[in-house]
Design an enzyme around this catalytic site. Structure first.
Site, short mmCIF file in Angstrom:
data_model
loop_
_atom_site.label_atom_id
_atom_site.label_comp_id
_atom_site.label_asym_id
_atom_site.label_seq_id
_atom_site.Cartn_x
_atom_site.Cartn_y
_atom_site.Cartn_z
CB SER A 177 -0.92 0.03 1.16
OG SER A 177 -0.68 -0.94 2.19
CG HIS A 237 -2.50 -0.25 -3.72
ND1 HIS A 237 -2.70 0.98 -3.23
CD2 HIS A 237 -2.45 -1.34 -2.51
CE1 HIS A 237 -3.16 0.70 -1.91
NE2 HIS A 237 -3.03 -0.31 -1.45
CD GLU A 292 -3.13 3.75 -5.58
OE1 GLU A 292 -3.31 4.91 -5.71
OE2 GLU A 292 -2.74 2.93 -4.96
CG ASN A 300 -3.19 3.80 0.82
OD1 ASN A 300 -4.77 3.89 0.89
ND2 ASN A 300 -2.74 2.77 0.85
N1 CAA Z 1 -17.52 -9.34 -0.87
C1 CAA Z 1 -18.52 -9.40 -1.90
N2 CAA Z 1 -19.32 -8.75 -2.18
C2 CAA Z 1 -19.39 -7.75 -0.90
C3 CAA Z 1 -18.24 -7.77 0.12
C4 CAA Z 1 -17.41 -8.77 -0.07
N3 CAA Z 1 -16.53 -8.72 0.87
N4 CAA Z 1 -18.64 -6.57 0.88
C5 CAA Z 1 -19.71 -6.08 0.48
N5 CAA Z 1 -20.23 -6.30 -0.78
C6 CAA Z 1 -21.15 -6.33 -1.60
C7 CAA Z 1 -22.50 -6.45 -0.73
O1 CAA Z 1 -23.23 -7.74 -0.82
C8 CAA Z 1 -23.39 -5.38 -1.60
O2 CAA Z 1 -23.75 -5.84 -2.74
P1 CAA Z 1 -25.15 -5.22 -3.58
O3 CAA Z 1 -24.84 -4.00 -4.05
O4 CAA Z 1 -25.21 -6.09 -4.81
O5 CAA Z 1 -26.23 -5.27 -2.61
C9 CAA Z 1 -22.53 -4.35 -1.85
O6 CAA Z 1 -21.12 -4.80 -1.67
C10 CAA Z 1 -22.63 -3.14 -0.76
O7 CAA Z 1 -22.45 -3.83 0.52
P2 CAA Z 1 -23.58 -3.55 1.87
O8 CAA Z 1 -24.62 -3.06 1.20
O9 CAA Z 1 -23.19 -4.72 2.81
O10 CAA Z 1 -22.75 -2.43 2.46
P3 CAA Z 1 -22.31 -0.92 2.01
O11 CAA Z 1 -23.23 -0.19 1.16
O12 CAA Z 1 -21.91 -0.18 3.41
O13 CAA Z 1 -20.87 -1.34 1.30
C11 CAA Z 1 -18.67 -1.27 1.22
C12 CAA Z 1 -19.81 -1.96 2.06
C13 CAA Z 1 -18.37 -1.65 -0.08
C14 CAA Z 1 -17.52 -1.88 2.03
C15 CAA Z 1 -18.82 0.18 1.53
O14 CAA Z 1 -18.89 0.56 2.89
C16 CAA Z 1 -17.72 0.78 1.14
O15 CAA Z 1 -17.25 1.23 -0.06
N6 CAA Z 1 -16.50 1.32 2.12
C17 CAA Z 1 -15.43 2.13 1.70
C18 CAA Z 1 -14.40 1.38 1.44
C19 CAA Z 1 -12.87 1.85 1.25
O16 CAA Z 1 -12.90 3.01 1.13
N7 CAA Z 1 -12.06 0.93 0.90
C20 CAA Z 1 -10.74 1.57 0.60
C21 CAA Z 1 -9.79 1.21 1.97
S1 CAA Z 1 -8.08 1.81 1.48
C22 CAA Z 1 -7.43 0.53 0.87
O17 CAA Z 1 -7.89 -0.62 0.67
C23 CAA Z 1 -6.10 0.73 0.33
C24 CAA Z 1 -5.11 0.40 1.49
O18 CAA Z 1 -4.05 0.09 0.81
C25 CAA Z 1 -5.12 0.67 2.75
#
Ligand code: CAA
Length: 289
Positions: free
Chosen positions: A122, A143, A155, A193
């Site tokens: 990351s 990434h 990325e 990030n």
């Molecule tokens: N596997 C498969 N599908 C998943 C899943 C998983 N692990 N998690 C969520 N989903 C699906 C759900 O089933 C749902 O599908 P539908 O649209 O078909 O209904 C959809 O994703 C949305 O999920 P939820 O309704 O349960 O919940 P939500 O609307 O809160 O979404 C989330 C969950 C997608 C995690 C959302 O909260 C989100 O986008 N959060 C931000 C995540 C983010 O910013 N990530 C980046 C982090 S930085 C990083 O990763 C880089 C690093 O190096 C640190």
């Protein structure tokens, strides 16, 4: 090496990111070999994959038979030599430069010289990782973002020694597994990030200063800035340890105090409260996947 030549994908590390990457590769029809050092880590990884697939099944987007075939097609191993016939390897072990260098040096010995060795780091330097191999031109950052099965971005990070051909192949491979890649440079934190993690850190400082409770800070960002998830819940999702590791790299590499990690992050890590994966971070979780 061309995109059509890639049939077998080797993945190192079966944590949250490695298992997500294994899942999307298997869903795209690739043979996947998932490596980790313990049976416990591998079975946790497979569990994450099965849970994620069952969410997709429950939405009616895949049949149970298809999900079983995908999970069943991922071969797990504790023997790194099993990755020798991989046509691309993606590393997703924890964020420690010495661990990554040692691993890349071994992968360099084991695998065919023409294949790409990609890292999901990351924030660590792709250039430094590449120098632990005899093929720095074939080492590239790929990434992914958590949750990997959901978020489209990868990325594609070009180290100083990475060739254009390697970058293009990694880019095409990311597209082939259904992702939306964006090319970027080997700068600390790359694009996302560098911007996102200081925002998460600021929320941790705000919490420490009593600006609001954990819930209030998260609700405020959801209701007032339309974030899908609050910044403290996001730290838990990404991992408190991973968030801290990224901040430490940004702070060290840029030498700028704006990146200094909030002490609460270090305290949580010391307490073993690493977020969702350990069942407790800023919040408590029943379900650790
Ligand atoms: N596997 C498969 N599908 C998943 C899943 C998983 N692990 N998690 C969520 N989903 C699906 C759900 O089933 C749902 O599908 P539908 O649209 O078909 O209904 C959809 O994703 C949305 O999920 P939820 O309704 O349960 O919940 P939500 O609307 O809160 O979404 C989330 C969950 C997608 C995690 C959302 O909260 C989100 O986008 N959060 C931000 C995540 C983010 O910013 N990530 C980046 C982090 S930085 C990083 O990763 C880089 C690093 O190096 C640190």
């Amino acid at each position: 090496m061309k995109l059509e030549d890639i049939k077998v994908v080797g993945i190192c590390g079966s944590g949250t990111m490695g298992s997500g990457i294994a899942q999307v590769c298997a869903q795209s029809g690739y043979k996947v070999i998932l490596y980790d050092i313990s049976d416990e880590a591998l079975s946790r990884g497979l569990n994450i994959i099965k849970k994620s697939l069952s969410r997709i099944v429950s939405k009616g987007k895949m049949t149970q038979e298809e999900a079983d075939a995908i999970a069943g097609g991922i071969k797990t191993t504790k023997d790194l030599n099993s990755l020798k016939d991989s046509d691309i390897v993606i590393e997703a072990v924890f964020e420690d430069m010495s661990v990554k260098k040692e691993l890349f040096s071994k992968l360099d010995e084991i695998t065919r010289k023409e294949i790409i060795l990609a890292t999901n780091t990351s924030s660590l330097s792709i250039t430094e990782i590449s120098k632990s191999t005899s093929r720095p031109d074939k080492v590239v950052g790929m990434h992914f973002f958590n949750p990997v099965p959901v978020l489209p971005l990868v990325e594609i990070v070009k180290g100083l020694l990475t060739s254009d051909e390697t970058v293009d192949l990694a880019y095409d491979f990311a597209k082939r597994i259904g992702k939306s890649p964006i090319k970027t440079k080997d700068q600390p934190g790359f694009i996302v990030n560098r911007i996102l993690v200081p925002y998460m850190n600021e929320a941790a400082w705000a919490y420490m200063e009593g600006v609001g409770s954990v819930e209030e800070i998260d609700e405020a960002m959801k209701l007032g800035a339309n974030m899908p998830i609050g910044p403290l819940a996001l730290i838990d999702l990404v991992g408190v340890d991973v968030t801290l590791a990224v901040l430490e790299v940004l702070y060290r590499e840029f030498g700028d105090p704006k990146f200094r990690p909030a002490p609460i992050l270090r305290q949580l890590v010391r307490a073993g409260r690493l977020g969702r994966k350990t069942g407790w971070g800023f919040y408590r979780y029943e379900d650790r996947t």
